[in-house]
Write a protein that holds these residues in place. Structure first.
Motif, mmCIF file in Angstrom:
data_model
loop_
_atom_site.group_PDB
_atom_site.id
_atom_site.type_symbol
_atom_site.label_atom_id
_atom_site.label_comp_id
_atom_site.label_asym_id
_atom_site.label_seq_id
_atom_site.Cartn_x
_atom_site.Cartn_y
_atom_site.Cartn_z
ATOM 1 N N ASN B 29 47.478 46.713 43.601
ATOM 2 C CA ASN B 29 47.505 46.329 45.009
ATOM 3 C C ASN B 29 46.458 47.083 45.820
ATOM 4 O O ASN B 29 45.810 46.532 46.711
ATOM 5 C CB ASN B 29 48.897 46.570 45.600
ATOM 6 N N ARG B 30 46.285 48.340 45.522
ATOM 7 C CA ARG B 30 45.272 49.130 46.215
ATOM 8 C C ARG B 30 43.882 48.523 45.989
ATOM 9 O O ARG B 30 43.078 48.403 46.928
ATOM 10 C CB ARG B 30 45.324 50.567 45.692
ATOM 11 N N ALA B 31 43.615 48.157 44.762
ATOM 12 C CA ALA B 31 42.318 47.543 44.463
ATOM 13 C C ALA B 31 42.161 46.238 45.242
ATOM 14 O O ALA B 31 41.079 45.924 45.750
ATOM 15 C CB ALA B 31 42.194 47.276 42.959
ATOM 16 N N THR C 6 46.935 56.786 45.118
ATOM 17 C CA THR C 6 46.108 56.149 44.103
ATOM 18 C C THR C 6 44.866 57.011 43.891
ATOM 19 O O THR C 6 44.307 57.565 44.835
ATOM 20 C CB THR C 6 45.698 54.734 44.542
ATOM 21 N N TYR C 7 44.454 57.112 42.624
ATOM 22 C CA TYR C 7 43.264 57.863 42.265
ATOM 23 C C TYR C 7 42.256 56.917 41.637
ATOM 24 O O TYR C 7 42.637 55.936 41.005
ATOM 25 C CB TYR C 7 43.601 58.966 41.255
ATOM 26 N N LYS C 8 41.007 57.230 41.807
ATOM 27 C CA LYS C 8 39.966 56.485 41.102
ATOM 28 C C LYS C 8 39.287 57.437 40.123
ATOM 29 O O LYS C 8 39.124 58.623 40.432
ATOM 30 C CB LYS C 8 38.950 55.922 42.098
ATOM 31 N N GLY C 37 38.167 64.663 47.977
ATOM 32 C CA GLY C 37 39.447 64.572 47.277
ATOM 33 C C GLY C 37 39.351 64.616 45.774
ATOM 34 O O GLY C 37 40.248 64.120 45.067
ATOM 35 N N LEU C 38 38.300 65.247 45.219
ATOM 36 C CA LEU C 38 38.214 65.383 43.755
ATOM 37 C C LEU C 38 39.440 66.132 43.260
ATOM 38 O O LEU C 38 39.837 67.156 43.831
ATOM 39 C CB LEU C 38 36.957 66.166 43.351
ATOM 40 N N ARG C 67 41.281 61.305 44.746
ATOM 41 C CA ARG C 67 42.280 60.569 45.486
ATOM 42 C C ARG C 67 41.621 59.555 46.411
ATOM 43 O O ARG C 67 40.635 59.872 47.090
ATOM 44 C CB ARG C 67 43.106 61.552 46.319
ATOM 45 N N VAL C 68 42.137 58.344 46.424
ATOM 46 C CA VAL C 68 41.637 57.311 47.332
ATOM 47 C C VAL C 68 42.389 57.483 48.641
ATOM 48 O O VAL C 68 43.575 57.169 48.744
ATOM 49 C CB VAL C 68 41.894 55.911 46.747
ATOM 50 N N LEU C 69 41.686 58.034 49.631
ATOM 51 C CA LEU C 69 42.383 58.402 50.867
ATOM 52 C C LEU C 69 42.551 57.203 51.793
ATOM 53 O O LEU C 69 43.552 57.060 52.469
ATOM 54 C CB LEU C 69 41.628 59.532 51.560
ATOM 55 N N ASP C 70 41.556 56.349 51.815
ATOM 56 C CA ASP C 70 41.694 55.117 52.606
ATOM 57 C C ASP C 70 40.867 54.048 51.918
ATOM 58 O O ASP C 70 40.026 54.354 51.074
ATOM 59 C CB ASP C 70 41.262 55.333 54.058
#
Lengths: 77, 77, 77, 77, 77, 77, 77, 77, 77, 77, 77, 77
Positions: B29-31, C6-8, C37-38, C67-70
């Protein structure tokens, strides 16, 4: 100081007739009955047992890491 | 013509305190909030975090493939 | 609430003529120049280049999670 | 000085109805439309789609490495 | 007779803020505090933690083999 | 013309009591004593030997690629 | 009697600017220039080099097995 | 309703003296002679046979997935 | 006597729009419609299909083992 | 001093009509006919050939490590 | 009730100068001297030691699973 | 003409209380009871069952390849 922690990883297989996630949680909960400092888990294998054509048990192999707080912990789990 | 599509795969780790499947869906969903043309996902790793002897977070590494519709998409995600 | 992050994960290859560890750190530092956010890294492959019979470059493939912050972060790195 | 380069690896899936090699080249060419400094590729998975009993599409997952020339490149692809 | 030895392998994760090699050595040294007959190690995973854009901790998963000298040793580590 | 080179990969295990990186370099240097055209290496396995509870030797299995300049080189290393 | 043959496997990387299959064949043909009794090959890795945004070289790592006809063959390739 | 399809995957090895791609296509075509609903393939292994120093046969192991349309299909291939 | 059983393993991909576990169960149930003596399953791959930014189908590749009771069973599934 | 040894690993396939273990031993014995300093082996693959419905040959791929005593040894095996 | 068992897996390396199978059995038997409820084993690695050109020891790494009957068992092996 | 053969690979688990090799042979022999053209096998997994602290059954997963002589063979095994 809390730097340079050592962790130990034990391998448990949790089983459940309810489902995959419950099998993981059974393994973690069992570990938590006797080990302090549980920190993370990693799923290694998802299998199960079939009876009469239906899944009877989910069996999930889980690595569980916990912090070694003092040398005596090395003897645990 | 629409033949010979190119897809890009990004790797996200979704987390959830509710469970394994919710962690996968959170990643997808985030993607979907910023990417068009999401096409498939593949689970690469199932881990999680334990606090006070219970699973606090499921963390699932997911590869997510989406169609590259135009060159600008290569800069996305 | 900060739950359900969520992390990328991006894959970089750091190189260094000094050594293996410096190659890892070069990759992480490079990522840190443009990403917030590493959170963690994982080494995936250790290779290198040989010239005149000596190691000229260590090249280490590293997965780096942040971390995907926004949603805008999904476009980064 | 040009020492200690950092590379980024992106994962694309190229497809082609013509064949395996064309699918690889489609992925690389697509990457080349928007990225500078492409350096190497590595084939990770060869799959395809079958329609009416014949191969309709080859789909090849390819990791493509390119040199990160300046921090802004980290936002690319 | 000393033939037909049995070894046990335990899995530890050593950590160190100094570096990769120190993390391996921390794991081995910790094991040596309570186990006799340590014989070999094998590195299984190199990861680490990033804080403020820099590597804070190297975390290395290490399998450590030791000779089981008598049945009581099976309860150790 | 120099196109279409062939490379051969040999597998060596370098060892060192000093450390991981020195073990890699020992393997590469040893290969360089008798082989021309060494081009790259790839680390395949990191293990070691423990004595008296301390790491005595790092042992690193390394694949080393070198260019086959003429047929006689196929007999080398 | 011809029973109980022993085979040796050497690892070559063939390269070709023409394509994937030609790179495999270059490796096998090069081996055939100096080795007798070639029996099978297995593809282990498909990579390549990119220049100016196009594939310049396919590089395919190939294991090549040949029959060891007499002890002197163990010194070959 | 057509939701919740089940697929079966069979493993075939196609061979060809012409080349790698032809070997894949031979496997798929052979499957298509007796199976309905072929959907995708995935290459699992690329090997081959060498005779007189030249590649005589490419042999490619391919997983082929097809839709199970009715229970009788489970007996097919 | 029941000693020395032989088992056959078939590979099915179950799909479900409901979730991961339902996809596994669909595969097992489908197998149970035509095969006797199902004994165990093992999950090999978790993937899925995304439509409109949401997971449309979970697709789980499952190996399913069943006892070969008599030679005719070898023709089943 | 004898510290910092280098080892070379060669890959042989031993075969035997008698059995699995004999195939391993045939590979090791063959290596021992021309190489000094054999130190360890590791089994990489167990296969075999079937004729008339019975196993005709076990074929076991074995990595064999030996100490490189002087540079000339690099030309051996 | 006996549902939802938890199992623990320990990793032992059995050795034997007699052969591969004896090394497996030595590991299992050793475990059986101090652990109750042994349930299954899985072979993870087959290696061995060579002396004077002959196999001196087979060394087989075996995972051994046993049922955790009560929390105290978590401290065993 | 006999060129361009297609092979099918089936996966069987043979079991034996006698030993590892007998379990492999049981799987192959069982396949030979109903399939023509068996050509090769490959061992994929070695496991077993423990009862009363002793190995009760070796269970070996074996891939068995056989030539597809005519389309009807695709329905076999």
């Amino acid at each position: 100081m809390s730097m340079d922690h050592t962790y130990k990883v034990v391998e448990l297989v949790g089983s459940s007739s309810e489902g995959l996630q419950q099998a993981i949680e059974n393994a973690v909960n069992r570990a938590g009955q006797t080990l302090r400092g549980l920190d993370w888990f990693e799923v290694k294998e998802i299998r199960g047992n079939i009876q009469e054509g239906n899944i009877a048990w989910y069996q999930v192999k889980v690595g569980i890491g916990f912090r070694v707080l003092d040398p005596a912990d090395l003897h645990r789990e």
